[in-house]
Design a protein around this motif. Structure first.
Motif, PDB file in Angstrom:
ATOM      1  N   ARG A  75       0.833  -1.207   0.000  1.00 38.70           N
ATOM      2  CA  ARG A  75       0.000   0.000   0.000  1.00 38.70           C
ATOM      3  C   ARG A  75       0.869   1.259   0.000  1.00 38.70           C
ATOM      4  N   ARG A  76       1.908   1.244   0.826  1.00 42.17           N
ATOM      5  CA  ARG A  76       2.782   2.412   0.915  1.00 42.17           C
ATOM      6  C   ARG A  76       3.545   2.635  -0.383  1.00 42.17           C
ATOM      7  N   PHE A  77       3.970   1.552  -1.019  1.00 44.78           N
ATOM      8  CA  PHE A  77       4.669   1.681  -2.301  1.00 44.78           C
ATOM      9  C   PHE A  77       3.750   2.332  -3.338  1.00 44.78           C
ATOM     10  N   VAL A  78       2.544   1.812  -3.468  1.00 43.98           N
ATOM     11  CA  VAL A  78       1.601   2.335  -4.451  1.00 43.98           C
ATOM     12  C   VAL A  78       1.238   3.779  -4.131  1.00 43.98           C
ATOM     13  N   ALA A 114       4.160   5.949  -5.260  1.00 45.33           N
ATOM     14  CA  ALA A 114       4.290   6.009  -6.715  1.00 45.33           C
ATOM     15  C   ALA A 114       3.199   6.853  -7.353  1.00 45.33           C
ATOM     16  N   CYS A 115       2.003   6.845  -6.751  1.00 44.08           N
ATOM     17  CA  CYS A 115       0.885   7.595  -7.325  1.00 44.08           C
ATOM     18  C   CYS A 115       0.835   9.042  -6.847  1.00 44.08           C
ATOM     19  N   SER A 116       1.173   9.272  -5.595  1.00 40.68           N
ATOM     20  CA  SER A 116       1.110  10.639  -5.064  1.00 40.68           C
ATOM     21  C   SER A 116       2.355  11.451  -5.411  1.00 40.68           C
ATOM     22  N   ARG A 117       3.467  10.765  -5.658  1.00 35.76           N
ATOM     23  CA  ARG A 117       4.709  11.436  -6.050  1.00 35.76           C
ATOM     24  C   ARG A 117       5.193  10.830  -7.371  1.00 35.76           C
ATOM     25  N   GLN A 158       5.425  -2.621  -9.451  1.00 35.99           N
ATOM     26  CA  GLN A 158       5.834  -1.705 -10.513  1.00 35.99           C
ATOM     27  C   GLN A 158       4.888  -1.820 -11.706  1.00 35.99           C
ATOM     28  N   GLY A 159       4.549  -3.040 -12.075  1.00 33.98           N
ATOM     29  CA  GLY A 159       3.652  -3.237 -13.200  1.00 33.98           C
ATOM     30  C   GLY A 159       2.269  -2.676 -12.944  1.00 33.98           C
ATOM     31  N   ALA A 210      -7.373   1.801 -14.230  1.00 31.09           N
ATOM     32  CA  ALA A 210      -7.941   1.398 -12.949  1.00 31.09           C
ATOM     33  C   ALA A 210      -7.034   1.914 -11.836  1.00 31.09           C
ATOM     34  N   PRO A 211      -7.576   2.206 -10.664  1.00 30.42           N
ATOM     35  CA  PRO A 211      -6.727   2.642  -9.557  1.00 30.42           C
ATOM     36  C   PRO A 211      -5.667   1.594  -9.243  1.00 30.42           C
ATOM     37  N   ALA A 212      -4.466   2.055  -8.940  1.00 29.45           N
ATOM     38  CA  ALA A 212      -3.358   1.130  -8.694  1.00 29.45           C
ATOM     39  C   ALA A 212      -3.597   0.259  -7.468  1.00 29.45           C
TER      40      ALA A 212
END
Length: 202
Positions: free
Chosen positions: A88-91, A94-97, A150-151, A163-165
């Protein structure tokens, strides 16, 4: 001629990352970084010979920011719940930054480059958490999880998917971990320098 005394080379990556996130990964320039640092472009060349070198420093700062996000409190537990939270933290990072994530993915420092340590520490953190949840196949499961995350982020950015990550993220991560446990010991797919010990997981 002495270098400008107010320039701290150790901060160049972080300052450059600020520019990348403000201007966009595809639009930033060395001139803009020089302005952020407070020197002329020619003076900046005393510290970084080209934009490629500066990109590595920028990506190093992004890697450290990602590690800070993954390792932020509360502490991750050494089980499936902890790995789900890590995902969750990774996604979220990646999405917010997004621009920082682009920079992180774009730079590929060599193993002997000082900046490579940031990637090594990030991988060791991720690998260590996955190993705690899947002891018999830690490297293989961590490698698969990293590729999966990553994918998933990249797919969420394409016009074909959108779709949302984080859609279905928890179930997917739990299935991945359980699948590796059911399969039994799996040899490490990693080269020796990327392993946490001198032996594979087999």
């Amino acid at each position: 001629m002495p270098y400008p005394s107010h320039v701290d080379p150790s901060q160049l990556g972080a300052l450059s990352l600020e520019v990348v996130e403000a201007k966009g990964f595809r639009q930033w320039s060395l001139r803009e970084v020089a302005a952020r640092v407070g020197v002329s472009p020619n003076a900046l060349y005393r510290y970084v010979p080209d934009k490629e070198t500066l990109l590595i420093l920028t990506a190093e700062a992004a890697a450290r920011a990602l590690l800070a996000e993954l390792s932020s409190t509360p502490e991750l537990s050494g089980d499936d719940d902890g790995v789900v939270e890590l995902a969750r933290r990774f996604v979220r990072f990646a999405c917010s930054r997004e621009e920082a994530h682009h920079a992180f993915c774009a730079a590929k420092p060599g193993l002997d480059h000082p900046s490579f340590l940031a990637w090594a520490e990030l991988w060791a953190f991720v690998n260590g958490r996955v190993r705690a949840a899947v002891p018999a196949s830690g490297d293989a499961a961590a490698f698969a999880l990293w590729a999966f995350l990553q994918g998933r982020v990249e797919l969420s950015r394409t016009t074909a998917y959108r779709a949302p990550a984080d859609a279905g993220l928890e179930d997917a991560v739990r299935c991945l971990l359980e699948g590796f446990r059911r399969r039994g010991p799996i040899s490490s797919p990693l080269p020796p320098h990327a392993r946490l010990d001198d032996q594979s997981d087999s």
